[in-house]
Design an enzyme around this catalytic site. Structure first.
Site, PDB file in Angstrom:
ATOM      1  N   CYS A 380       6.380   5.074   7.627  1.00  0.00           N
ATOM      2  CA  CYS A 380       4.092   5.810   7.583  1.00  0.00           C
ATOM      3  C   CYS A 380       3.766   6.123   8.707  1.00  0.00           C
ATOM      4  CB  CYS A 380       3.725   4.709   6.663  1.00  0.00           C
ATOM      5  SG  CYS A 380       3.107   5.782   5.096  1.00  0.00           S
ATOM      6  N   HIS A 519       8.256   3.434   2.432  1.00  0.00           N
ATOM      7  CA  HIS A 519       7.767   2.257   2.621  1.00  0.00           C
ATOM      8  C   HIS A 519       9.587   1.088   2.748  1.00  0.00           C
ATOM      9  CE1 HIS A 519       3.537   2.086   4.139  1.00  0.00           C
ATOM     10  NE2 HIS A 519       3.417   2.590   3.497  1.00  0.00           N
ATOM     11  N   GLU A 521      10.584  -1.567   3.567  1.00  0.00           N
ATOM     12  CA  GLU A 521      10.278  -3.113   3.170  1.00  0.00           C
ATOM     13  C   GLU A 521      10.012  -3.331   1.808  1.00  0.00           C
ATOM     14  OE1 GLU A 521       7.574  -1.142   4.458  1.00  0.00           O
ATOM     15  OE2 GLU A 521       6.199  -0.839   4.019  1.00  0.00           O
TER      16      GLU A 521
HETATM   17  N1  GLN Z   1      -2.653   6.232   6.907  1.00  0.00           N
HETATM   18  C1  GLN Z   1      -1.989   7.203   6.872  1.00  0.00           C
HETATM   19  C2  GLN Z   1      -1.424   8.385   5.907  1.00  0.00           C
HETATM   20  O1  GLN Z   1      -2.411   8.059   4.897  1.00  0.00           O
HETATM   21  C3  GLN Z   1      -0.540   6.478   6.655  1.00  0.00           C
HETATM   22  C4  GLN Z   1      -0.176   5.428   5.636  1.00  0.00           C
HETATM   23  C5  GLN Z   1       0.558   4.281   5.573  1.00  0.00           C
HETATM   24  O2  GLN Z   1       0.842   3.835   6.719  1.00  0.00           O
HETATM   25  N2  GLN Z   1       0.474   3.452   4.428  1.00  0.00           N
HETATM   26  O3  GLN Z   1      -0.850   8.873   5.606  1.00  0.00           O
END
Ligand code: GLN
Length: 547
Positions: A380, A519, A521
């Site tokens: 992310c 994600h 994970e």
């Molecule tokens: N802050 C970034 C976004 O909103 C990444 C979010 C995250 O890593 N879950 O896109």
């Protein structure tokens, strides 16, 4: 119709109720039953989505896009049952539903009260999906006696009263403190805690007693007698080397048998514990170890990165190695050389995160991994940082950055290679957002499909070109810069099915450098490690051999 097990805690917090619930779920599965696990949280936030990770640890995202308590992560990791939006509820959610109904006039002018309106709303939540599984395990957050927990305790008491006899049981976790001076385990706090529970009309059927020392038979008898539970329903919970030993340990202590006895299920189906025996074997018999750095912002609180750590552990199990995780605070090298902080690790993982703080350090970590050919896994925000690094240092866009940071600081300092996503497709529907939207629940959340490029490293790792992964973000890599980046060697090897949103990037001339917008994970399990984590750890093992 499901049988219900309500799990509560007393004496102190952090006794491992979530883990005990998850382990019990896996043991009931091992006996051939279907289960669903649920969490009821007394806090007033509508969900943990807007809470700081320092407050509440990680936010666990479900396939259907709910931002939930990290205990739901435990439930999934132990049972493999994907959690749903309807498996997590807080006082805040309950009150906001009740107040919405009140405004709509649904209560026909009645005075709205905690009992029955709030408790009824909680009971309704408990009923959802009751005809789908054999057992519903519902954990109540907090500790018995907490003021804010009372409506939940009253609701579960009423719920079990409404149900036919024998369809609900109560399991209570307590602590047996050890007094070194007298060499004794003390049962009084447990007795008081059970008394507290009884005073609100709940009589526990099973007591799970956390203890650092073996519980002598005499003490077990005493607890059983004074707390009014059967002796074999006093189950010991000892400290474990790994949380994944919990199912076998609880089985040895007779927890699943005690639950089946409490429901009068006889003869009890024999458990098939092969999965957990294999998991235990992989924990205890490893061949070597690797050192992985998690370069993040919330490094003082491990719970903030719970699923990352667990997924790395699963990756270790897949390769039969021990994964030593080090928490590296990215902010420390925001304005200095990253190398001294990152040398010696066999792999680097940059996890998700929000806000600008520490991002320059994370960009440096991506550069360090790229140029030193060290395995890098960007998740992310970690992918966004890798793209910004590539844009700045390879594609020559020296002011490359994310709109997130400009929004936060005001003004325009960066060329936005990562921009604020305001419109996307979810299934057949279009989703729209504005910059000033509420913070809660307005991200791109939950499971989305992605299409992988044939022949790419990720397609090879997944063994397929179509995947589904969970998302939680507002910002997105801009495809406007794709050609420039790909020319430099960073390919966009996974895209949303409509080709608009980059889901995965990878460096082609690198042993293992992958960034993912989702994600992974969250979907890894000890008995089914996520392929990306399994392969990342494999790459770390290879890197460790080169040192
Ligand atoms: N802050 C970034 C976004 O909103 C990444 C979010 C995250 O890593 N879950 O896109």
């Amino acid at each position: 119709m499901a049988r219900y097990v309500f799990i509560t805690g007393g004496v102190v917090s952090s006794l491992g109720k979530g883990l005990a619930s998850a382990a019990l779920g896996s043991l009931l599965q091992a006996r051939g039953f279907s289960v669903r696990l649920r969490k009821l949280d007394p806090y007033l936030n509508v969900d943990p989505g807007t809470m700081s990770p320092f407050e509440h640890g990680e936010v666990f995202v479900t396939d259907d896009g709910a931002e939930t308590d990290l205990d739901l992560g435990h439930y999934e990791r132990f049972t493999g049952v994907p959690a749903r939006m309807t498996d997590s509820v807080s006082s805040g959610r309950v009150y906001s539903t009740v107040l919405e109904k009140e405004r709509r006039g649904d209560y026909l002018g009645k005075t709205i009260q905690v009992v029955p309106h709030v408790t009824n709303e909680i009971k309704e939540f408990l009923h959802v999906g009751e005809d789908e599984v054999d057992f519903m395990l519902c954990e109540i957050g907090g500790t018995v006696g907490d003021i804010e927990g009372l409506p939940f305790f009253e609701a579960i008491r009423q719920f079990s009263h409404d149900k036919p006899r024998g369809e609900c049981i109560f399991m209570h976790l307590t602590l047996l403190p050890y007094l070194a001076a007298s060499g004794e385990l003390k049962t009084k706090p447990t007795q008081h805690s059970v008394k507290e529970l009884q005073s609100i009309g709940i009589a526990p059927d099973i007591l799970v007693c956390r203890s650092e020392h073996p519980i002598p038979d005499k003490e077990r008898e005493k607890i059983a007698l004074f707390c009014n539970v059967r002796k074999d329903a006093v189950v010991a919970a000892y400290d474990l080397k790994s949380i994944y030993e919990a199912p076998l340990a609880y089985h040895e202590q007779g927890l699943d048998q005690a639950v089946l006895d409490a429901f009068n299920i006889s003869p009890a189906p024999k458990p098939d514990l092969r999965i957990w025996n294999d998991v235990s074997d992989r924990i205890h018999h490893t061949d070597g170890e690797v050192n992985v750095a998690i370069v993040g912002k919330y490094t003082q609180l491990e719970d903030a990165y719970k699923s990352f750590k667990e997924a790395l552990t699963h990756g270790g199990m897949a390769n039969r190695v021990k994964v030593n995780v080090s928490w590296v605070d990215a902010e420390v090298f925001d304005s200095e050389d990253a190398a001294p902080h990152l040398e010696g690790y066999h792999a680097i993982l940059v996890p998700g995160g929000f806000g600008e703080r520490g991002t320059e350090g994370k960009i440096k970590a991506a550069e360090f991994a790229r140029t030193r050919k060290i395995p890098y896994f960007g998740i992310c925000l970690g992918m966004q940082m890798a793209v910004i690094e590539a844009a700045r240092n390879v594609a020559g866009i020296s002011t490359a950055g994310s709109e997130e940071f400009d929004h936060e600081a005001g003004g325009k300092r960066f060329e936005p290679v990562v921009y604020h996503l305001k419109e996307w497709v979810q299934g057949n529907a279009k989703v729209k957002r504005k910059t000033g939207d509420d913070k809660g629940g307005t991200m791109r959340l939950g499971s989305y499909d992605a299409t992988l490029t044939e022949g790419s490293k990720v397609a090879e790792i997944y063994g397929t070109t179509s995947i589904e992964e969970r998302h939680r973000h507002r910002y997105e890599v801009d495809t406007k810069y794709r050609a420039q980046l790909e020319e430099g060697g960073m390919i966009f090897s996974g895209m949303s099915p409509d080709g608009k949103l980059p889901e995965i990037v990878e460096w082609t001339d690198h042993p293992w450098f992958i960034g993912v917008q989702f994600h992974p994970e969250l979907k890894s399990k000890p008995f089914a490690p996520h392929p990306l984590f399994a392969d990342f750890v494999r790459a770390a093992v290879e890197a460790s051999r080169l040192v």
